[in-house]
Design a protein around this motif. Structure first.
Motif, PDB file in Angstrom:
ATOM      1  N   MET A   1      43.500  74.821  17.217  1.00 43.13           N
ATOM      2  CA  MET A   1      43.246  73.391  17.315  1.00 43.13           C
ATOM      3  C   MET A   1      42.567  72.929  16.033  1.00 43.13           C
ATOM      4  N   VAL A   2      43.298  72.321  15.168  1.00 42.17           N
ATOM      5  CA  VAL A   2      42.744  71.810  13.912  1.00 42.17           C
ATOM      6  C   VAL A   2      43.094  70.340  13.806  1.00 42.17           C
ATOM      7  N   ARG A   3      42.106  69.501  13.690  1.00 39.92           N
ATOM      8  CA  ARG A   3      42.321  68.066  13.587  1.00 39.92           C
ATOM      9  C   ARG A   3      42.075  67.614  12.161  1.00 39.92           C
ATOM     10  N   GLU A   4      42.867  66.630  11.711  1.00 42.41           N
ATOM     11  CA  GLU A   4      42.626  66.024  10.415  1.00 42.41           C
ATOM     12  C   GLU A   4      41.416  65.106  10.514  1.00 42.41           C
ATOM     13  N   GLN A   5      40.791  64.845   9.362  1.00 42.21           N
ATOM     14  CA  GLN A   5      39.572  64.044   9.357  1.00 42.21           C
ATOM     15  C   GLN A   5      39.823  62.638   9.865  1.00 42.21           C
ATOM     16  N   GLU A   6      40.962  62.043   9.519  1.00 36.95           N
ATOM     17  CA  GLU A   6      41.267  60.703   9.989  1.00 36.95           C
ATOM     18  C   GLU A   6      41.286  60.645  11.511  1.00 36.95           C
ATOM     19  N   GLU A   7      41.761  61.727  12.151  1.00 41.00           N
ATOM     20  CA  GLU A   7      41.847  61.772  13.606  1.00 41.00           C
ATOM     21  C   GLU A   7      40.476  62.004  14.233  1.00 41.00           C
ATOM     22  N   MET A   8      39.669  62.880  13.625  1.00 42.18           N
ATOM     23  CA  MET A   8      38.354  63.213  14.168  1.00 42.18           C
ATOM     24  C   MET A   8      37.426  61.996  14.163  1.00 42.18           C
ATOM     25  N   GLN A   9      37.448  61.229  13.078  1.00 42.85           N
ATOM     26  CA  GLN A   9      36.495  60.129  12.941  1.00 42.85           C
ATOM     27  C   GLN A   9      36.775  58.998  13.915  1.00 42.85           C
ATOM     28  N   LEU A  10      37.968  58.983  14.506  1.00 41.51           N
ATOM     29  CA  LEU A  10      38.329  57.935  15.452  1.00 41.51           C
ATOM     30  C   LEU A  10      37.972  58.283  16.894  1.00 41.51           C
ATOM     31  N   LEU A  11      37.498  59.503  17.131  1.00 42.66           N
ATOM     32  CA  LEU A  11      37.164  59.905  18.493  1.00 42.66           C
ATOM     33  C   LEU A  11      35.985  59.085  19.011  1.00 42.66           C
ATOM     34  N   GLY A  12      36.155  58.520  20.209  1.00 39.78           N
ATOM     35  CA  GLY A  12      35.090  57.759  20.839  1.00 39.78           C
ATOM     36  C   GLY A  12      34.480  58.540  21.988  1.00 39.78           C
ATOM     37  N   PHE A  13      33.902  57.812  22.942  1.00 39.41           N
ATOM     38  CA  PHE A  13      33.222  58.444  24.076  1.00 39.41           C
ATOM     39  C   PHE A  13      34.164  59.347  24.860  1.00 39.41           C
ATOM     40  N   PHE A  14      35.262  58.786  25.334  1.00 40.93           N
ATOM     41  CA  PHE A  14      36.203  59.576  26.125  1.00 40.93           C
ATOM     42  C   PHE A  14      36.933  60.600  25.273  1.00 40.93           C
ATOM     43  N   GLY A  15      37.147  60.267  23.996  1.00 44.50           N
ATOM     44  CA  GLY A  15      37.810  61.216  23.108  1.00 44.50           C
ATOM     45  C   GLY A  15      36.984  62.469  22.904  1.00 44.50           C
ATOM     46  N   ILE A  16      35.667  62.321  22.742  1.00 44.33           N
ATOM     47  CA  ILE A  16      34.786  63.479  22.559  1.00 44.33           C
ATOM     48  C   ILE A  16      34.718  64.306  23.839  1.00 44.33           C
ATOM     49  N   ILE A  17      34.660  63.621  24.989  1.00 40.81           N
ATOM     50  CA  ILE A  17      34.646  64.347  26.266  1.00 40.81           C
ATOM     51  C   ILE A  17      35.942  65.127  26.454  1.00 40.81           C
ATOM     52  N   GLY A 229      26.575  55.045  12.931  1.00 45.11           N
ATOM     53  CA  GLY A 229      27.975  54.702  13.149  1.00 45.11           C
ATOM     54  C   GLY A 229      28.522  55.273  14.435  1.00 45.11           C
ATOM     55  N   LYS A 230      27.893  56.335  14.950  1.00 42.62           N
ATOM     56  CA  LYS A 230      28.296  56.958  16.211  1.00 42.62           C
ATOM     57  C   LYS A 230      27.105  57.055  17.160  1.00 42.62           C
ATOM     58  N   VAL A 294      32.609  65.042  14.319  1.00 47.31           N
ATOM     59  CA  VAL A 294      33.039  63.647  14.355  1.00 47.31           C
ATOM     60  C   VAL A 294      32.211  62.815  13.376  1.00 47.31           C
ATOM     61  N   CYS A 295      30.890  63.043  13.364  1.00 49.96           N
ATOM     62  CA  CYS A 295      30.015  62.293  12.456  1.00 49.96           C
ATOM     63  C   CYS A 295      30.284  62.652  10.997  1.00 49.96           C
ATOM     64  N   LYS A 296      30.521  63.945  10.717  1.00 53.04           N
ATOM     65  CA  LYS A 296      30.847  64.351   9.352  1.00 53.04           C
ATOM     66  C   LYS A 296      32.130  63.668   8.887  1.00 53.04           C
ATOM     67  N   SER A 297      33.117  63.605   9.773  1.00 52.49           N
ATOM     68  CA  SER A 297      34.387  62.971   9.425  1.00 52.49           C
ATOM     69  C   SER A 297      34.218  61.467   9.268  1.00 52.49           C
ATOM     70  N   TYR A 298      33.395  60.865  10.123  1.00 50.00           N
ATOM     71  CA  TYR A 298      33.177  59.421  10.074  1.00 50.00           C
ATOM     72  C   TYR A 298      32.559  59.002   8.741  1.00 50.00           C
ATOM     73  N   HIS A 299      31.666  59.824   8.215  1.00 48.79           N
ATOM     74  CA  HIS A 299      31.015  59.520   6.934  1.00 48.79           C
ATOM     75  C   HIS A 299      31.794  60.084   5.739  1.00 48.79           C
ATOM     76  N   HIS A 300      32.985  60.663   6.025  1.00 49.43           N
ATOM     77  CA  HIS A 300      33.846  61.199   4.975  1.00 49.43           C
ATOM     78  C   HIS A 300      33.122  62.256   4.136  1.00 49.43           C
ATOM     79  N   GLU A 301      32.295  63.052   4.801  1.00 52.97           N
ATOM     80  CA  GLU A 301      31.585  64.121   4.102  1.00 52.97           C
ATOM     81  C   GLU A 301      32.470  65.357   4.010  1.00 52.97           C
ATOM     82  N   ASN A 302      32.428  65.991   2.875  1.00 50.27           N
ATOM     83  CA  ASN A 302      33.233  67.174   2.650  1.00 50.27           C
ATOM     84  C   ASN A 302      32.702  68.334   3.476  1.00 50.27           C
ATOM     85  N   ILE A 303      33.546  68.904   4.303  1.00 48.47           N
ATOM     86  CA  ILE A 303      33.130  70.005   5.165  1.00 48.47           C
ATOM     87  C   ILE A 303      33.536  71.352   4.571  1.00 48.47           C
ATOM     88  N   ASN A 304      34.060  71.348   3.351  1.00 46.83           N
ATOM     89  CA  ASN A 304      34.368  72.618   2.701  1.00 46.83           C
ATOM     90  C   ASN A 304      33.117  73.485   2.531  1.00 46.83           C
TER      91      ASN A 304
END
Length: 328
Positions: A1-17, A229-230, A294-304
């Motif tokens: 299960m690997v999500r792209e950053q654009e997809e992760m940052q859009l996760l909301g309440f129900f998405g995270i659950i 933001g989250k 989700v927060c890392k993706s929302y702030h566009h922080e590099n997770i490398n």
């Protein structure tokens, strides 16, 4: 299960659950092992202490009531006074042991679950032995963060108590009970909101302490900035977990501590409460880890950089991290 950053940052309440639940069921074997080894003892300790503390408090109240009806300076009075002192010492010692055990198993559970989620999002193979190997590398950072968290909560509670007492005294002197009650209600709401907000920051600080080379106050400030933001979503999830936990503890006390119903019924309810708390604790740890990504993706922080850190625990390559920084 690997999500792209654009997809992760859009996760909301129900998405995270949904994401947290999907991860648990997809990797049910490793999470079952972690639950049996670490989360189960933690849940047992929490419920056991609630019953032990209730028993000791009732015993102290009973002995104190008997002491109040006995004249001083006689053998029975001295005996009851010694019993009350002994009961208080037992309660204090059991509380200290409880918090030490909770701290230890919280560190172990958080370390393993957070690292497992990191492996999930970096497409690494996961085994129970590999997950447990992360504990010696991160437990000191996480322990420091938890100790600072306890101190922060203690200071917050003391400050609220002092504020309420001062306001009560001021309005008591001014003979304005209506204003005092209103102010007390407003302070209670603010206290609860502030407590939940602090809990969200401290929970995320624990995840940060596992995945990044920072801890303590530094991790708390990083968490405070990362949650922006989250915040609303994180608070909502934290409230959901808190309500579930309080309901479980209340049901457990009603069925066991107060002795309502038949022995078979009370035992059945106690087992259900234990199993529910077990699942709730695991879900909470997984959700905290998902919120971090989700927060890392929302702030566009590099997770490398996460991969380089994880390489200290097990071999990971930066290319394995799919959550790349997005130029906006």
């Amino acid at each position: 299960m690997v999500r792209e950053q654009e997809e992760m940052q859009l996760l909301g309440f129900f998405g995270i659950i949904k994401e947290s639940t999907k991860i648990i069921f997809t990797w049910r074997k490793i999470f079952s092992q972690i639950t049996l080894a670490l989360v189960l003892p933690l849940s047992f300790i929490i419920l056991a202490y609630s019953q032990i503390s209730d028993f000791l408090v009732e015993k102290i109240q009973h002995d104190q009531h008997a002491l109040n009806h006995v004249k001083a300076n006689n053998p029975k009075y001295n005996q009851l006074a010694n019993l009350v002192t002994s009961d208080i010492i037992e309660l204090c010692l059991s509380t200290v042991v409880y918090y030490v055990l909770v701290l230890i198993f919280s560190v172990l559970s958080t370390s393993t679950v957070v690292y497992t989620i990191a492996c999930v999002y970096t497409s690494r193979s996961i085994s129970f032995g590999r997950v447990m190997s992360v504990i010696p590398k991160v437990w000191k950072r996480l322990m420091i963060t938890y100790l600072w968290s306890f101190l922060a909560v203690f200071i917050y509670i003391v400050s609220i108590i002092v504020t309420i007492l001062i306001c009560y005294l001021l309005f008591d002197l001014s003979h304005s009970p209506a204003i005092g009650v209103t102010l007390g209600f407003v302070l209670l709401i603010l206290f609860l909101f502030g407590f939940v907000y602090i809990s969200v920051i401290l929970d995320l600080a624990g995840v940060i302490s596992v995945l990044e080379d920072i801890c303590g106050v530094q991790a708390m400030f990083k968490s405070k900035n990362l949650i922006k933001g989250k915040t609303g979503i994180s608070i909502a999830i934290n409230l959901l977990l808190a309500i579930g936990s309080m309901a479980t503890h209340t049901m457990f006390r009603i069925s066991m501590a107060n002795g309502y119903g038949s022995g078979f019924l009370r035992s059945g309810v106690a087992v259900l409460c234990f199993l529910f708390l077990l699942q709730l604790s695991l879900f909470g740890l997984v959700a905290q880890s998902v919120i971090y990504f989700v927060c890392k993706s929302y702030h566009h922080e590099n997770i490398n950089k996460l991969a380089l850190l994880l390489a200290e625990y097990v071999p990971l390559q930066a290319d394995d991290v799919k959550l790349e920084k997005v130029d906006v």
